[in-house]
Design a protein around this motif. Structure first.
Motif, PDB file in Angstrom:
ATOM      1  N   ALA A 364       0.828  -1.209   0.000  1.00 51.08           N
ATOM      2  CA  ALA A 364       0.000   0.000   0.000  1.00 51.08           C
ATOM      3  C   ALA A 364       0.858   1.251   0.000  1.00 51.08           C
ATOM      4  N   GLU A 365       1.951   1.225   0.768  1.00 55.31           N
ATOM      5  CA  GLU A 365       2.814   2.405   0.829  1.00 55.31           C
ATOM      6  C   GLU A 365       3.563   2.601  -0.475  1.00 55.31           C
ATOM      7  N   ARG A 366       3.995   1.516  -1.104  1.00 61.57           N
ATOM      8  CA  ARG A 366       4.661   1.646  -2.404  1.00 61.57           C
ATOM      9  C   ARG A 366       3.700   2.205  -3.440  1.00 61.57           C
ATOM     10  N   THR A 625       3.260  14.364  11.994  1.00 59.45           N
ATOM     11  CA  THR A 625       4.492  14.628  11.235  1.00 59.45           C
ATOM     12  C   THR A 625       4.546  16.027  10.639  1.00 59.45           C
ATOM     13  N   GLY A 626       3.399  16.643  10.363  1.00 60.10           N
ATOM     14  CA  GLY A 626       3.390  17.949   9.714  1.00 60.10           C
ATOM     15  C   GLY A 626       3.693  17.874   8.233  1.00 60.10           C
ATOM     16  N   ASP A 627       3.763  16.668   7.654  1.00 61.03           N
ATOM     17  CA  ASP A 627       4.089  16.511   6.230  1.00 61.03           C
ATOM     18  C   ASP A 627       2.963  15.767   5.532  1.00 61.03           C
ATOM     19  N   THR A 628       2.362  16.414   4.517  1.00 65.43           N
ATOM     20  CA  THR A 628       1.212  15.820   3.846  1.00 65.43           C
ATOM     21  C   THR A 628       1.582  14.533   3.116  1.00 65.43           C
ATOM     22  N   ARG A 629       2.720  14.543   2.421  1.00 66.11           N
ATOM     23  CA  ARG A 629       3.096  13.353   1.647  1.00 66.11           C
ATOM     24  C   ARG A 629       3.264  12.146   2.556  1.00 66.11           C
ATOM     25  N   THR A 630       3.986  12.333   3.662  1.00 68.71           N
ATOM     26  CA  THR A 630       4.175  11.222   4.604  1.00 68.71           C
ATOM     27  C   THR A 630       2.846  10.793   5.215  1.00 68.71           C
ATOM     28  N   ALA A 631       2.010  11.778   5.547  1.00 67.24           N
ATOM     29  CA  ALA A 631       0.720  11.465   6.157  1.00 67.24           C
ATOM     30  C   ALA A 631      -0.157  10.640   5.225  1.00 67.24           C
ATOM     31  N   VAL A 632      -0.177  11.011   3.956  1.00 71.47           N
ATOM     32  CA  VAL A 632      -0.996  10.270   2.994  1.00 71.47           C
ATOM     33  C   VAL A 632      -0.469   8.856   2.817  1.00 71.47           C
ATOM     34  N   ALA A 633       0.849   8.718   2.679  1.00 71.23           N
ATOM     35  CA  ALA A 633       1.433   7.386   2.490  1.00 71.23           C
ATOM     36  C   ALA A 633       1.167   6.484   3.691  1.00 71.23           C
ATOM     37  N   ASN A 634       1.413   7.011   4.901  1.00 72.18           N
ATOM     38  CA  ASN A 634       1.185   6.200   6.097  1.00 72.18           C
ATOM     39  C   ASN A 634      -0.289   5.919   6.319  1.00 72.18           C
ATOM     40  N   GLY A 635      -1.111   6.935   6.113  1.00 72.35           N
ATOM     41  CA  GLY A 635      -2.549   6.746   6.310  1.00 72.35           C
ATOM     42  C   GLY A 635      -3.128   5.719   5.349  1.00 72.35           C
ATOM     43  N   LEU A 636      -2.696   5.764   4.103  1.00 74.16           N
ATOM     44  CA  LEU A 636      -3.174   4.785   3.137  1.00 74.16           C
ATOM     45  C   LEU A 636      -2.680   3.392   3.483  1.00 74.16           C
ATOM     46  N   ALA A 637      -1.422   3.302   3.908  1.00 73.48           N
ATOM     47  CA  ALA A 637      -0.869   1.993   4.258  1.00 73.48           C
ATOM     48  C   ALA A 637      -1.602   1.377   5.441  1.00 73.48           C
ATOM     49  N   ARG A 638      -2.009   2.217   6.394  1.00 74.49           N
ATOM     50  CA  ARG A 638      -2.644   1.697   7.601  1.00 74.49           C
ATOM     51  C   ARG A 638      -4.111   1.355   7.411  1.00 74.49           C
ATOM     52  N   THR A 639      -4.734   1.892   6.391  1.00 74.23           N
ATOM     53  CA  THR A 639      -6.173   1.636   6.199  1.00 74.23           C
ATOM     54  C   THR A 639      -6.480   0.789   4.974  1.00 74.23           C
ATOM     55  N   ALA A 640      -5.481   0.566   4.114  1.00 68.64           N
ATOM     56  CA  ALA A 640      -5.743  -0.103   2.842  1.00 68.64           C
ATOM     57  C   ALA A 640      -6.377  -1.477   3.033  1.00 68.64           C
ATOM     58  N   LYS A 641      -5.795  -2.280   3.928  1.00 70.75           N
ATOM     59  CA  LYS A 641      -6.271  -3.650   4.077  1.00 70.75           C
ATOM     60  C   LYS A 641      -7.685  -3.702   4.647  1.00 70.75           C
ATOM     61  N   VAL A 642      -7.947  -2.888   5.674  1.00 69.62           N
ATOM     62  CA  VAL A 642      -9.256  -2.957   6.313  1.00 69.62           C
ATOM     63  C   VAL A 642     -10.336  -2.349   5.416  1.00 69.62           C
ATOM     64  N   ILE A 643     -10.005  -1.279   4.684  1.00 67.29           N
ATOM     65  CA  ILE A 643     -10.982  -0.709   3.746  1.00 67.29           C
ATOM     66  C   ILE A 643     -11.263  -1.688   2.624  1.00 67.29           C
ATOM     67  N   THR A 644     -10.220  -2.360   2.146  1.00 70.79           N
ATOM     68  CA  THR A 644     -10.416  -3.350   1.086  1.00 70.79           C
ATOM     69  C   THR A 644     -11.314  -4.485   1.563  1.00 70.79           C
ATOM     70  N   ALA A 645     -11.077  -4.958   2.785  1.00 66.07           N
ATOM     71  CA  ALA A 645     -11.916  -6.028   3.325  1.00 66.07           C
ATOM     72  C   ALA A 645     -13.353  -5.560   3.496  1.00 66.07           C
ATOM     73  N   ALA A 646     -13.526  -4.332   4.021  1.00 65.44           N
ATOM     74  CA  ALA A 646     -14.880  -3.795   4.208  1.00 65.44           C
ATOM     75  C   ALA A 646     -15.603  -3.656   2.874  1.00 65.44           C
ATOM     76  N   ALA A 647     -14.894  -3.141   1.877  1.00 65.48           N
ATOM     77  CA  ALA A 647     -15.509  -2.990   0.557  1.00 65.48           C
ATOM     78  C   ALA A 647     -15.838  -4.342  -0.057  1.00 65.48           C
ATOM     79  N   ALA A 648     -14.948  -5.312   0.122  1.00 61.44           N
ATOM     80  CA  ALA A 648     -15.211  -6.646  -0.423  1.00 61.44           C
ATOM     81  C   ALA A 648     -16.459  -7.256   0.193  1.00 61.44           C
ATOM     82  N   ILE A 649     -16.672  -7.015   1.489  1.00 61.23           N
ATOM     83  CA  ILE A 649     -17.887  -7.519   2.147  1.00 61.23           C
ATOM     84  C   ILE A 649     -19.120  -6.856   1.548  1.00 61.23           C
ATOM     85  N   MET A 650     -19.060  -5.545   1.370  1.00 63.85           N
ATOM     86  CA  MET A 650     -20.179  -4.828   0.767  1.00 63.85           C
ATOM     87  C   MET A 650     -20.480  -5.364  -0.625  1.00 63.85           C
TER      88      MET A 650
END
Length: 726
Positions: A364-366, A625-650
């Motif tokens: 997800a981070e890559r 962190t105060g950095d948007t790029r880092t925040a987006v990368a980390n935030g996406l990495a931390r939520t990608a799997k659970v959002i994908t699972a939630a969407a797959a259930i839907m």
């Protein structure tokens, strides 16, 4: 990153602690409450109301005149269609036909039946096709009462004689029951949850919680029908939404609970953390769905109001279950949340829904890094793709399903085919004219003018009511119910033919066909207002959560794009017929009128759900962190799997609706499955990180303030308390 301790104060923390410690009491209260509500709701709930007419439309005025002055016409009717290859007068065919007519007339729910052998107008000139009307003794005959009639006709068909029983009641009686929360949907959700958690115990908690909540929610939906009438698809629709969001909400909370345990929290502390973080987001997300559903109220249509109230009640119960019943279950499970695991190779712990920052190099981070390096390309490709998918929606036609779009093995479709062959396709689309008149002669010029209209096949003589105050006649178009030419004909009659005919100014056109046309046009005219209300209310809530006008506007635009793309795919499949047969649509047909109407608020609310879970984490990372790029990368990495699972259930739950028998519900299920797929992939994984990269510091703009530039630990803790980790 320093792990913050969970809040020990606040309403949610107190609620979580109470439900955990008093788990036996909470579980008992839920069991007793659900049983009691289910007993009352399913035993004494209101019957569905499918009358889409009403208001001030022309068809409603015609219906009001008929109900007032022609009380003998209030009962429902069925139509028996007959086709004999050797003619209906052949001895064997006649014996079979007369026996069927006698059996139908002998039913306790039918009135006198006129045999086609006694009325030549009921038989075609070649004597191969005939019809007769089967009157029902009361207006709202139940499915159980009509089903034996359908079975009688089906059993008699054969040996050169084709028989079909048509009419709305017959159509509903032979349509198999559609249970959206059936084993297929639950099984699919279970598989996805097991893949996500790897534990049978963790898999079972969201499912059990959701099913208990749905049972109570559906019972409340039935009871709400006493206050606000609702159509019969409301229960199916509410159960589909309730099952999807119920499992998703529990999924987010259980995921956060597991992460807290792995960080060393006790079961009680982990429960408090899960409810005060993910549970807070669940309450916001569920409130968004409820508010979006209540946007249907602005349509001013009583049945749509019933749908909104019923579905909102189910979603509300799933929200309450997620923050009360689920903590009680967690109290019983404790550290055994990962019990009954299948052996598998140990791997790096996933932190997709919380916990320490994920290791560098996760997929997800890559992916986020790749999108951020070429944000403009990602926006152009993603946006252009959604616009291409949405393009067919510009040609969307709305109508209500009739017998002509049913599967070929239905008796109602057989009836439609026989009657269309013998009496024309317009026989199933009659136009009923009604007016206040003292004699049938007063309608003579109107009848003549209507009969001379280009698209009319035949006109019946006018009939005067018993009180002598109203008259009516019927005209049969040359085209069928779903034909666009029939809609143009109705407008031509109203706008040109009737105004020019002597006495035509007070004549109203009604009947099922005209009512469907009026309902579709009324829906289309009010849809923009509902969309505006839903977007405005959702924006207010999202701004309050993420404290950013920019992000809220981004979410609204991208949600509209994903929903528009879903509409476009729906038109291509249903209306244009692309892959329609493979997906269970027997023929090309207009989109069901109420489909886009109920899809929009639900999809907008669900899209905001995923927005909340993703943006809340990104905001938290930004404040750290105060950095948007880092925040987006980390935030996406931390939520990608659970959002994908939630969407797959839907998607799995909505897809089970596509497998069902009701063509209207199938359309809605297809559209919502496509929308969630697009939202969880193109929007969340491509457009959101790309647009946020382009906006930079402007992402966090709020009127009267400045975007955050730094993020000390205290600010990060404040952000966590205000929004909650996801």
């Amino acid at each position: 990153m320093t792990t913050e301790a969970p809040r020990t104060d606040g309403a949610l923390a107190g609620l979580a602690r109470f439900c955990f410690r008093r788990r036996r009491l909470v579980l008992l209260a839920w069991i007793v409450g659900v049983i009691a509500v289910a007993f009352v709701g399913f035993g004494y709930g209101a019957a569905p109301d499918n009358d889409m007419s009403g208001g001030g439309s022309e068809s409603a005025k015609a219906q009001a005149l008929i109900e007032k002055h022609f009380p003998e016409r209030q009962g429902d009717t069925l139509t028996l269609a007959i086709k004999a290859d050797g003619g209906i007068d052949a001895p064997a065919a006649r014996r079979k036909i007369e026996k069927v007519v006698a059996d139908l007339e002998a039913s306790p729910v039918t009135g006198p039946v006129t045999s086609p052998y006694r009325d030549e107008k009921l038989v075609t000139k070649d004597r191969r096709i005939a019809r007769t009307i089967i009157p029902l003794t009361r207006k709202a005959a139940t499915k159980a009462e009509v089903k034996p009639l359908v079975d009688t006709v089906k059993r008699a068909s054969g040996d050169g004689v084709s028989l079909g029983l048509g009419g709305e009641r017959a159509e509903k009686a032979e349509t198999p029951r559609q249970n959206p929360a059936d084993s297929a949907g639950v099984l699919a959700a279970a598989v996805i949850l097991f893949i996500a958690f790897g534990s049978l115990v963790a898999m079972g908690l969201p499912i059990v919680t959701a099913l208990m909540a749905i049972l109570g929610g559906l019972a409340l939906t039935k009871l709400s029908g006493h206050l606000v009438p609702a159509p019969d698809f409301t229960a199916v629709f509410a159960a589909v939404i309730g099952l999807g969001v119920g499992i998703d909400y529990a999924l987010f909370i259980v995921t956060r609970y597991k992460d807290a345990l792995q960080e060393g929290d006790s079961p009680e502390s982990a429960t408090v953390r899960a409810i005060t973080t993910a549970g807070r987001a669940v309450l916001f997300a569920g409130t968004t769905v409820v508010i979006a559903m209540l946007g249907l109220v602005v349509m001013g249509q009583r049945l749509m109001t019933g749908v909104a109230i019923g579905a909102s009640a189910t979603v509300l119960v799933t929200m309450i279950a997620a923050v009360t019943l689920l903590p009680a279950f967690l109290g019983f499970i404790g550290h055994k949340i990962d019990s009954l695991r299948l052996p598998r190779r140990a791997s790096r712990r996933d932190a997709s829904a919380g916990g320490p920052a994920p290791a560098r190099g996760t997929a997800a981070e890559r992916w986020a890094g790749m999108v951020q390096r070429r944000p403009l390309v990602a926006v152009v490709l993603g946006g252009a793709g959604l616009l291409v998918l949405a393009a067919p929606a510009l040609s969307m036609r709305l109508s209500l399903p009739d017998a002509s779009v049913q599967p070929d093995d239905r008796g109602s479709y057989t009836s439609y085919k026989i009657l269309s062959e013998g009496f024309g396709p317009g026989y199933g689309a009659p136009l009923i004219f009604a007016a206040e008149a003292g004699s049938k002669d007063g309608l003579g010029p109107v009848v003549a003018a209507v009969g001379a209209a280009k698209g009319i096949a035949s006109v019946t003589p006018p009939q005067v009511s018993r009180d002598g105050r109203a008259a009516t006649f019927t005209a049969f178009p040359k085209t069928g119910f779903q034909d666009e030419a029939t809609t143009r004909l109705v407008h031509e009659l109203r706008d040109d033919v009737l105004p020019k005919a002597p006495g035509g100014g007070g004549v109203h056109i009604g009947g099922p066909n005209a009512a469907a046309i009026d309902y579709s046009e009324e829906t289309g005219s009010r849809l923009p207002l509902m969309i505006a209300v839903v977007i405005a209310l959702s924006l207010v809530l999202l701004i309050a959560l993420v404290r950013s006008v920019t992000i809220a506007l981004q979410a609204a635009v991208m949600n509209l794009l994903s929903i528009g793309a879903a509409y476009g795919v729906l038109v291509a499949v249903v209306q244009w017929g692309w892959f329609g047969p493979a997906l269970g649509f027997a023929t090309a047909m207009p989109v069901t009128t109420w489909g886009p109407l109920v899809m929009f608020p639900v999809l907008f609310g669900l899209s905001m759900d995923y927005e909340v879970f993703l943006i809340s984490r990104i905001r938290e990372e930004y404040e750290r962190t105060g950095d948007t790029r880092t925040a987006v990368a980390n935030g996406l990495a931390r939520t990608a799997k659970v959002i994908t699972a939630a969407a797959a259930i839907m998607i799995a739950v909505f897809t089970t609706s596509v497998l069902g028998p009701d063509v209207a519900v199938k359309q809605v299920g297809l559209g919502m499955a496509v929308a969630v797929l697009i939202d969880a992939t193109v929007v969340r994984m491509m457009l959101v990180p790309a647009v946020m990269e382009l906006c930079g510091k402007a992402n966090w703009w709020m009127p009267g303030g400045r975007a955050s530039k730094t993020a000390p630990a205290a600010q990060g803790r404040a952000g966590e308390r205000e929004m909650g980790k996801v």
